[in-house]
Design a protein around this motif. Structure first.
Motif, PDB file in Angstrom:
ATOM      1  N   MET A 299     136.945  87.040  45.767  1.00  0.00           N
ATOM      2  CA  MET A 299     137.678  85.783  45.750  1.00  0.00           C
ATOM      3  C   MET A 299     139.138  86.091  45.443  1.00  0.00           C
ATOM      4  SD  MET A 299     136.774  82.247  43.724  1.00  0.00           S
ATOM      5  CE  MET A 299     135.102  82.313  44.228  1.00  0.00           C
ATOM      6  N   ASP A 300     140.028  85.434  46.128  1.00  0.00           N
ATOM      7  CA  ASP A 300     141.454  85.650  45.950  1.00  0.00           C
ATOM      8  C   ASP A 300     141.896  85.128  44.584  1.00  0.00           C
ATOM      9  OD1 ASP A 300     143.671  86.786  47.129  1.00  0.00           O
ATOM     10  OD2 ASP A 300     144.427  84.880  47.873  1.00  0.00           O
ATOM     11  N   SER A 301     142.854  85.789  43.966  1.00  0.00           N
ATOM     12  CA  SER A 301     143.215  85.477  42.584  1.00  0.00           C
ATOM     13  C   SER A 301     143.759  84.064  42.366  1.00  0.00           C
ATOM     14  CB  SER A 301     144.179  86.520  42.035  1.00  0.00           C
ATOM     15  OG  SER A 301     145.383  86.511  42.752  1.00  0.00           O
ATOM     16  N   PRO A 302     144.612  83.493  43.249  1.00  0.00           N
ATOM     17  CA  PRO A 302     145.047  82.110  42.979  1.00  0.00           C
ATOM     18  C   PRO A 302     143.891  81.113  42.956  1.00  0.00           C
ATOM     19  CG  PRO A 302     146.503  83.113  44.584  1.00  0.00           C
ATOM     20  CD  PRO A 302     145.375  84.067  44.366  1.00  0.00           C
ATOM     21  N   ILE A 303     142.895  81.341  43.786  1.00  0.00           N
ATOM     22  CA  ILE A 303     141.738  80.439  43.795  1.00  0.00           C
ATOM     23  C   ILE A 303     140.887  80.682  42.561  1.00  0.00           C
ATOM     24  CG2 ILE A 303     139.610  79.857  45.028  1.00  0.00           C
ATOM     25  CD1 ILE A 303     141.116  80.432  47.629  1.00  0.00           C
ATOM     26  N   ARG A 304     140.711  81.925  42.174  1.00  0.00           N
ATOM     27  CA  ARG A 304     139.901  82.269  41.004  1.00  0.00           C
ATOM     28  C   ARG A 304     140.504  81.686  39.731  1.00  0.00           C
ATOM     29  NH1 ARG A 304     140.720  87.549  39.993  1.00  0.00           N
ATOM     30  NH2 ARG A 304     140.189  88.063  42.131  1.00  0.00           N
ATOM     31  N   LEU A 305     141.826  81.602  39.656  1.00  0.00           N
ATOM     32  CA  LEU A 305     142.497  81.139  38.445  1.00  0.00           C
ATOM     33  C   LEU A 305     142.647  79.621  38.357  1.00  0.00           C
ATOM     34  CD1 LEU A 305     145.302  83.860  38.279  1.00  0.00           C
ATOM     35  CD2 LEU A 305     143.165  83.765  36.980  1.00  0.00           C
ATOM     36  N   LEU A 306     142.103  78.901  39.305  1.00  0.00           N
ATOM     37  CA  LEU A 306     142.222  77.434  39.282  1.00  0.00           C
ATOM     38  C   LEU A 306     141.488  76.845  38.089  1.00  0.00           C
ATOM     39  CD1 LEU A 306     141.684  76.457  43.012  1.00  0.00           C
ATOM     40  CD2 LEU A 306     143.784  76.232  41.700  1.00  0.00           C
ATOM     41  N   GLU A 307     142.138  75.899  37.453  1.00  0.00           N
ATOM     42  CA  GLU A 307     141.494  75.149  36.386  1.00  0.00           C
ATOM     43  C   GLU A 307     141.041  73.806  36.959  1.00  0.00           C
ATOM     44  OE1 GLU A 307     144.274  74.767  33.205  1.00  0.00           O
ATOM     45  OE2 GLU A 307     144.575  76.919  33.043  1.00  0.00           O
ATOM     46  N   HIS A 308     140.190  73.120  36.271  1.00  0.00           N
ATOM     47  CA  HIS A 308     139.678  71.804  36.675  1.00  0.00           C
ATOM     48  C   HIS A 308     138.943  71.872  38.014  1.00  0.00           C
ATOM     49  CE1 HIS A 308     142.167  70.316  33.449  1.00  0.00           C
ATOM     50  NE2 HIS A 308     143.250  70.805  34.028  1.00  0.00           N
ATOM     51  N   THR A 309     138.374  73.043  38.316  1.00  0.00           N
ATOM     52  CA  THR A 309     137.621  73.207  39.562  1.00  0.00           C
ATOM     53  C   THR A 309     136.393  74.055  39.266  1.00  0.00           C
ATOM     54  OG1 THR A 309     139.713  73.179  40.784  1.00  0.00           O
ATOM     55  CG2 THR A 309     137.793  73.956  41.957  1.00  0.00           C
ATOM     56  N   ASP A 310     135.234  73.581  39.715  1.00  0.00           N
ATOM     57  CA  ASP A 310     134.007  74.337  39.456  1.00  0.00           C
ATOM     58  C   ASP A 310     133.846  75.480  40.461  1.00  0.00           C
ATOM     59  OD1 ASP A 310     133.484  72.787  41.646  1.00  0.00           O
ATOM     60  OD2 ASP A 310     131.483  72.190  41.016  1.00  0.00           O
ATOM     61  N   GLU A 311     132.851  76.325  40.234  1.00  0.00           N
ATOM     62  CA  GLU A 311     132.659  77.536  41.045  1.00  0.00           C
ATOM     63  C   GLU A 311     132.308  77.215  42.498  1.00  0.00           C
ATOM     64  OE1 GLU A 311     133.259  80.766  40.387  1.00  0.00           O
ATOM     65  OE2 GLU A 311     134.153  79.971  38.557  1.00  0.00           O
ATOM     66  N   ALA A 312     131.522  76.173  42.721  1.00  0.00           N
ATOM     67  CA  ALA A 312     131.146  75.814  44.092  1.00  0.00           C
ATOM     68  C   ALA A 312     132.379  75.399  44.897  1.00  0.00           C
ATOM     69  CB  ALA A 312     130.116  74.688  44.075  1.00  0.00           C
ATOM     70  N   THR A 313     133.258  74.636  44.263  1.00  0.00           N
ATOM     71  CA  THR A 313     134.484  74.216  44.934  1.00  0.00           C
ATOM     72  C   THR A 313     135.382  75.412  45.191  1.00  0.00           C
ATOM     73  OG1 THR A 313     134.319  72.091  43.806  1.00  0.00           O
ATOM     74  CG2 THR A 313     136.427  72.624  44.804  1.00  0.00           C
ATOM     75  N   LYS A 314     135.463  76.308  44.228  1.00  0.00           N
ATOM     76  CA  LYS A 314     136.265  77.520  44.428  1.00  0.00           C
ATOM     77  C   LYS A 314     135.733  78.337  45.606  1.00  0.00           C
ATOM     78  CE  LYS A 314     137.780  78.044  39.643  1.00  0.00           C
ATOM     79  NZ  LYS A 314     137.728  78.881  38.438  1.00  0.00           N
ATOM     80  N   GLN A 315     134.426  78.392  45.726  1.00  0.00           N
ATOM     81  CA  GLN A 315     133.827  79.138  46.842  1.00  0.00           C
ATOM     82  C   GLN A 315     134.153  78.461  48.170  1.00  0.00           C
ATOM     83  OE1 GLN A 315     132.337  82.139  46.306  1.00  0.00           O
ATOM     84  NE2 GLN A 315     132.445  82.310  48.514  1.00  0.00           N
ATOM     85  N   MET A 316     134.129  77.137  48.207  1.00  0.00           N
ATOM     86  CA  MET A 316     134.506  76.418  49.431  1.00  0.00           C
ATOM     87  C   MET A 316     135.965  76.672  49.785  1.00  0.00           C
ATOM     88  SD  MET A 316     132.551  72.753  49.201  1.00  0.00           S
ATOM     89  CE  MET A 316     133.007  72.259  50.847  1.00  0.00           C
TER      90      MET A 316
END
Length: 151
Positions: free
Chosen positions: A1-18
């Motif tokens: 997973m790319d680092s800007p997406i991995r570091l997102l707050e207020h977002t769950d893992e499923a959304t990060k994967q999408m």
């Protein structure tokens, strides 16, 4: 997973994967688009070279008779080679265009799914209020517009 997406707050893992999947599809689409554009330029250049060669080596000298022009063009191996190369590039260009359109469709379908499901992806009120930060990061970092379904 790319680092800007991995570091997102207020977002769950499923959304990060999408978001990661839409980023990957955008990259595949951009790569296919770039390759298709290169092949278009190569095809145009090849056709220009072939037509110039054909005109200056065959058509100019044998223009008095179609049969003579045909016979000279078939007997000239460089002419046949340039013609086949140009046709090959043209066919490759069309195949890559179809692949590019397929990748574009997949990318836009996933992007539109994220836009449609935004209420489900950011369920809690604090997540909903901060989703614009995710949208801004995706737009700024990856040039992916999640604000609207239209391109």
């Amino acid at each position: 997973m790319d680092s800007p997406i991995r570091l997102l707050e207020h977002t769950d893992e499923a959304t990060k994967q999408m978001l990661e999947n839409v980023r990957k599809r955008k990259k595949k689409f951009d790569d296919a688009k770039k390759l298709h554009n290169y092949l278009i330029m190569a095809t145009v250049i090849s056709a220009f070279i072939y037509l110039n060669y054909f005109y200056f080596s065959i058509a100019k000298h044998y223009s008095y008779s179609f049969y003579a022009m045909y016979s000279a063009s078939v007997n000239d191996s460089l002419n046949i080679l340039l013609f086949c190369w140009t046709i090959l590039l043209f066919g490759s260009m069309n195949i890559l265009r179809q692949q590019k359109e397929k990748k574009e469709k997949e990318y836009h379908e996933l992007r539109c799914e994220i836009v449609d499901r935004s209420k489900d992806l950011w369920k809690r009120e604090e997540q909903w209020k901060n989703r614009h930060l995710v949208y801004e990061m995706m737009k700024k970092t990856y040039d992916i517009n999640l604000y609207h379904e239209k391109k």
